[in-house]
Design a protein around this motif. Sequence first.
Motif, PDB file in Angstrom:
ATOM      1  N   GLU A   1       1.024  -1.044   0.357  1.00  0.00           N
ATOM      2  CA  GLU A   1       0.059   0.431  -0.383  1.00  0.00           C
ATOM      3  C   GLU A   1       0.668   1.225  -0.336  1.00  0.00           C
ATOM      4  O   GLU A   1       2.144   0.951   0.237  1.00  0.00           O
TER       5      GLU A   1
ATOM      6  N   PRO B   1       2.745   4.277   1.587  1.00  0.00           N
ATOM      7  CA  PRO B   1       2.787   4.301   3.246  1.00  0.00           C
ATOM      8  C   PRO B   1       1.718   5.229   3.660  1.00  0.00           C
ATOM      9  O   PRO B   1       1.745   5.004   4.637  1.00  0.00           O
TER      10      PRO B   1
ATOM     11  N   ASN C   1      -1.128   3.387   5.865  1.00  0.00           N
ATOM     12  CA  ASN C   1      -0.849   1.543   5.830  1.00  0.00           C
ATOM     13  C   ASN C   1      -1.778   1.616   6.969  1.00  0.00           C
ATOM     14  O   ASN C   1      -2.190   0.726   7.332  1.00  0.00           O
TER      15      ASN C   1
ATOM     16  N   ALA D   1       7.916  -3.996   8.007  1.00  0.00           N
ATOM     17  CA  ALA D   1       7.643  -1.990   7.332  1.00  0.00           C
ATOM     18  C   ALA D   1       9.492  -1.572   8.039  1.00  0.00           C
ATOM     19  O   ALA D   1      10.161  -1.982   8.896  1.00  0.00           O
TER      20      ALA D   1
ATOM     21  N   LEU E   1       1.723   2.560  11.627  1.00  0.00           N
ATOM     22  CA  LEU E   1       2.305   2.422  10.071  1.00  0.00           C
ATOM     23  C   LEU E   1       2.469   3.337   9.400  1.00  0.00           C
ATOM     24  O   LEU E   1       3.103   3.615   8.180  1.00  0.00           O
TER      25      LEU E   1
END
Length: 235
Positions: A172, A174, A177, A198, A222
């Motif tokens: 995805e 960032p 996320n 990550a 994230l």
Amino acid sequence: MSIGKVYLIPTVLSADALYSIPAYVTPLVQQLRVFYVENERTARRYLKALDRQINIDALQLLPMHENQLPDTALAIKYLKEGTDIGVISEAGCPAVADPGHLIVQAAHSIDAPVVPMVGPNSMLLALMASGMNGQNFQFVGYLPIKPHERTSAIKDLELQSIKKKQTQLFIETPYRNNQLLKDILDNCKDYTRVCIAADITGPEEFIKTKTVKEWRKAIPELHKKPAIFLLDANS
């Protein structure tokens, strides 16, 4: 005149991880003058990190990204003239989840050699560290952005994982996320395993595999961290 070659040049997953690039990449890069790059700024910084003596202004950095696909006709022209071409992704290995594969297709169409070079790949590194099935897996890239389509895609991946006994990998942007993780935890079964990998090779590397039920108890932050997600619904 011999035909040129296409070199698939790995780059770092994290700006601090130059150690992850094999030594043989630098002398090859020093010889090239034409590059197709996904992100010009990132590519310039990377080439300078490999060798500060490289004259960036003397290089041709040609674009290849979702808003501007690579000029394959120009690539074929260079190759036929005997000019070697480098391909550099924004992160990791090129021609995987970026338009670099179009340059590779063009090379094959004229029988030009294609040379894949060893380097970090987030998909494989995450799979290695996940503890999930590494013999049967599927990388599906980005999931849909629209909420209902994304929910449907997540449920389908969980079902495919069960039916095919297969690990599912996806990514995805960032900054989305956190929302993706929420959608996974809201729509998957309690004992489906999810791995979040990550900042791989970076200073804040985080690779954990837990069940959906376990993740719900402690949800990681994230936002804006490069990450790859893995899902395995087989107990």
